[in-house]
Scaffold this motif. Structure first.
Motif, mmCIF file in Angstrom:
data_model
loop_
_atom_site.group_PDB
_atom_site.id
_atom_site.type_symbol
_atom_site.label_atom_id
_atom_site.label_comp_id
_atom_site.label_asym_id
_atom_site.label_seq_id
_atom_site.Cartn_x
_atom_site.Cartn_y
_atom_site.Cartn_z
ATOM 1 N N TYR A 66 -7.450 -2.206 -5.618
ATOM 2 C CA TYR A 66 -7.050 -1.079 -6.452
ATOM 3 C C TYR A 66 -7.976 -0.929 -7.656
ATOM 4 C CZ TYR A 66 -2.889 -0.652 -3.661
ATOM 5 O OH TYR A 66 -2.032 -0.457 -2.604
ATOM 6 N N ALA B 293 -5.031 2.685 -2.603
ATOM 7 C CA ALA B 293 -5.993 1.575 -2.557
ATOM 8 C C ALA B 293 -7.386 2.178 -2.405
ATOM 9 C CB ALA B 293 -5.678 0.646 -1.396
ATOM 10 N N VAL C 233 -0.980 5.982 -6.493
ATOM 11 C CA VAL C 233 -2.046 5.000 -6.725
ATOM 12 C C VAL C 233 -2.531 4.503 -5.361
ATOM 13 C CG1 VAL C 233 -2.691 2.851 -7.888
ATOM 14 C CG2 VAL C 233 -0.914 4.310 -8.881
ATOM 15 N N GLU D 190 0.826 -1.205 0.000
ATOM 16 C CA GLU D 190 0.000 0.000 0.000
ATOM 17 C C GLU D 190 0.867 1.264 0.000
ATOM 18 O OE1 GLU D 190 -4.135 1.353 2.143
ATOM 19 O OE2 GLU D 190 -2.888 -0.150 3.140
#
Length: 125
Positions: free
Chosen positions: A82, A66, A64, A56
């Protein structure tokens, strides 16, 4: 970032923290839920938590985040969603019990040679 690249980056992050049995499965032809599963095993609940946290963190550093996470409380099976990639990090017992590789046997496995250094890919088989 493409979904396959996200899956590969997640697998590499898990490998860097010594995850076992890392697999990337392309499931886009089998479900509309996601495109890839990244499956890995930790050696203890503490290790499972550390693996999930590292994955994560690494993707978050690349912008990016989660969308959802589940299982951080018990740490026997932590799921990171994701959207296009779902990460499953298990203890060995949970991995054996749920056996996702068997349940998704029709999925295309992405060979370790595509995402690990050559010498490590040979060890993974």
């Amino acid at each position: 970032m493409q979904s396959k690249e996200i899956a590969i980056r997640l697998a590499r992050a898990l490998d860097a923290k010594k995850a076992l049995n890392i697999r990337i499965l392309a499931v886009e032809a089998l479900t509309t839920v996601t495109e890839y599963f990244v499956i890995a095993t930790g050696t203890s609940t503490t290790h499972v938590g550390a693996l999930a946290d590292e994955a994560e963190f690494q993707l978050g550093q690349q912008g990016v985040p989660a969308l959802r996470t589940e299982g951080h409380d018990g740490k026997r099976w932590v799921l990171l969603d994701y959207g296009c990639v779902i990460v499953h990090v298990f203890t060995q017992e949970a991995h054996d019990y749920y056996d996702l590789e068997h349940l998704w046997a029709d999925a295309k496995a992405i060979p370790a040679s595509e995402w690990l250094p050559e010498e490590k890919a040979a060890q993974q088989g």
